[in-house]
Design an enzyme around this catalytic site. Structure first.
Site, PDB file in Angstrom:
ATOM      1  N   CYS A 136       0.841  -1.210   0.000  1.00 21.98           N
ATOM      2  CA  CYS A 136       0.000   0.000   0.000  1.00 21.98           C
ATOM      3  C   CYS A 136       0.872   1.254   0.000  1.00 21.98           C
ATOM      4  O   CYS A 136       1.362   1.688   1.045  1.00 21.98           O
ATOM      5  CB  CYS A 136      -0.927  -0.017   1.213  1.00 21.98           C
ATOM      6  SG  CYS A 136      -1.953   1.463   1.320  1.00 21.98           S
ATOM      7  N   CYS A 139      -0.406   4.132   2.087  1.00 16.88           N
ATOM      8  CA  CYS A 139      -0.217   3.992   3.531  1.00 16.88           C
ATOM      9  C   CYS A 139       1.244   4.242   3.907  1.00 16.88           C
ATOM     10  O   CYS A 139       1.531   4.863   4.924  1.00 16.88           O
ATOM     11  CB  CYS A 139      -0.582   2.577   3.997  1.00 16.88           C
ATOM     12  SG  CYS A 139      -2.028   1.874   3.195  1.00 16.88           S
ATOM     13  N   ASP A 140       2.181   3.746   3.097  1.00 20.71           N
ATOM     14  CA  ASP A 140       3.586   3.681   3.549  1.00 20.71           C
ATOM     15  C   ASP A 140       4.567   4.527   2.750  1.00 20.71           C
ATOM     16  O   ASP A 140       5.735   4.632   3.145  1.00 20.71           O
ATOM     17  CB  ASP A 140       4.062   2.210   3.518  1.00 20.71           C
ATOM     18  CG  ASP A 140       3.215   1.339   4.432  1.00 20.71           C
ATOM     19  OD1 ASP A 140       2.742   1.849   5.455  1.00 20.71           O
ATOM     20  OD2 ASP A 140       3.003   0.151   4.104  1.00 20.71           O
TER      21      ASP A 140
END
Ligand code: FAD
Ligand code: NAP
Length: 313
Positions: A136, A139-140
């Site tokens: 992701c 997300c990261d």
């Protein structure tokens, strides 16, 4: 003692299919309950810009899903933060156990459990998951400012992730096992124009290399699939974007699946082989897997559930 709640229509999943089913079922006055699952809002909460949702030239995925939830609630759908752990479909009403302990019984169930990221299955991938290996970018990605990153895959997700990661990374290498991308042409154009992205054709990830205590990625070993030659690419992050598998765990023993686990529904319908059990969205869709098609199937499922209940009465 565990609480038991009865509803005419239980919707399992809170992606575009689930929330659209919620809007339609609520407007049909069947007082649906929607159980959100572990990922409220579904897959679109893991992306940034969505440019193909009709009516919005550009919308952030998480914002769109917040609006869908609000829409379903405004129409009268009850949205519950819970996870269904099993369904007994042997008799109606269907009985659904949940992680919270609440037992939901329902005259009809709409399955909209979608899909989730696939992994390569390498031991080193598992070892560094959450420590440099991710599925992701939204997300990261932020953790890799000024660093070199690799992305594995050649579909829309891989190309979008690679493009998004250029906001942070100094260089993104897109590693693909063929020399042709599956991604849409418009995304390919953006990828090829981006000076920070370098495609590496005909290569497979063999191993993620890093340090321990704390775990941290330093490089990847890749294999040329034509020559078998192994090379090492230094990088701090590895984003695996090789597709998605349907989340069919609740029904894989009672419903027929095909094309890698997608639930089979009747032609032009969301009806499954079990009367009263409907399936919509990515869970059933090996072909299109889009927000708008999932929403369309959510609509169909709610209309079909409503008709099923009316006929039943
Ligand atoms: P999902 O969105 O997968 O949602 C499934 C839901 O089921 C989740 O809420 C989950 O919590 C719930 N669930 C699962 N198991 C349980 C359980 N046991 N109990 C309760 N709930 C459960 N499509 C586009 O059209 N445009 C795009 O730009 C686009 N970008 C994308 C970017 C990325 C990174 C990804 C991964 C996908 C993208 N897609 C895009 C595809 C799109 O997100 C999916 O087609 C769509 O979200 C599928 O909707 P769905 O409702 O079927 O399922
Ligand atoms: P996908 O379209 O299935 O593509 C997966 C990619 O990973 C393919 O290029 C595939 O290679 C590669 N791959 C698969 N298994 C592999 C393995 N074991 N090792 C190496 N490479 C492997 O999946 P996706 O990109 O996640 O997209 C899923 C769905 O969501 C699609 O329908 C897509 O259109 C949709 N989506 C849409 C958008 C958008 O509309 N903007 C954005 C994201 C996703 P091959 O090509 O060689 O098979």
């Amino acid at each position: 003692m565990a609480e038991t709640r009865h509803t005419k229509v239980l919707i399992i999943g809170s992606g575009p299919a689930g929330y659209t089913a919620g809007v339609y079922a609520a407007r049909a006055m069947v007082e649906p309950i929607l159980v959100q699952g572990i990922e409220p809002g579904g897959q679109l909460t893991t992306t940034t810009e969505v440019e193909n949702w009709p009516g919005d030239t550009e919308v952030q995925g998480p914002d769109l899903m917040v609006r869908m939830e609000a829409h379903a609630k405004a129409m009268g759908c009850e949205v519950v933060g819970d996870i269904i752990s099993s369904i007994d479909t042997s008799k109606r009403p269907f009985t659904c156990q949940s992680d919270s302990g609440t037992v939901y019984t329902a005259d009809a169930v709409i399955l909209a459990t979608g899909a989730r990221a696939k992994w390569l299955g390498l031991p080193s991938e598992e070892k560094f998951k959450g420590f440099g290996v991710s599925a992701c970018a939204t997300c990261d990605g932020f953790f890799y400012r000024g660093q070199e990153i690799v992305v594995i895959g050649g579909g829309n997700t891989a190309v979008e992730e690679a493009l998004f990661l250029t906001n942070f990374a100094s260089k993104v290498t897109l590693i693909h096992r063929r020399d042709e991308l599956r991604a849409e042409k418009i995304l390919q154009d953006r990828l090829f124009k981006n000076p920070k992205i370098e495609p590496l054709w005909f290569h497979q990830l063999e191993e993620v290399i890093g340090t321990e205590n704390p775990n941290s990625v330093e490089a990847v070993k890749v294999r040329n699939v034509q020559t078998d030659e192994i090379t090492e690419i230094p990088c701090k992050g590895v984003f695996v974007a090789i597709g998605h598998a349907p989340s069919n765990e609740l029904v894989k023993d009672v419903l027929e699946t095909h094309m890698g686990g997608y639930v089979i529904t009747k032609p032009d319908s969301t009806e499954t082989s079990i009367p009263g059990l409907f399936a919509a969205g990515d869970l059933t869709d090996y072909k299109y897997r889009q927000a708008v098609t999932s929403a369309g199937m959510g609509c169909m499922a709610a209309l079909e559930a409503e008709r099923f209940l009316a006929d039943d009465e």
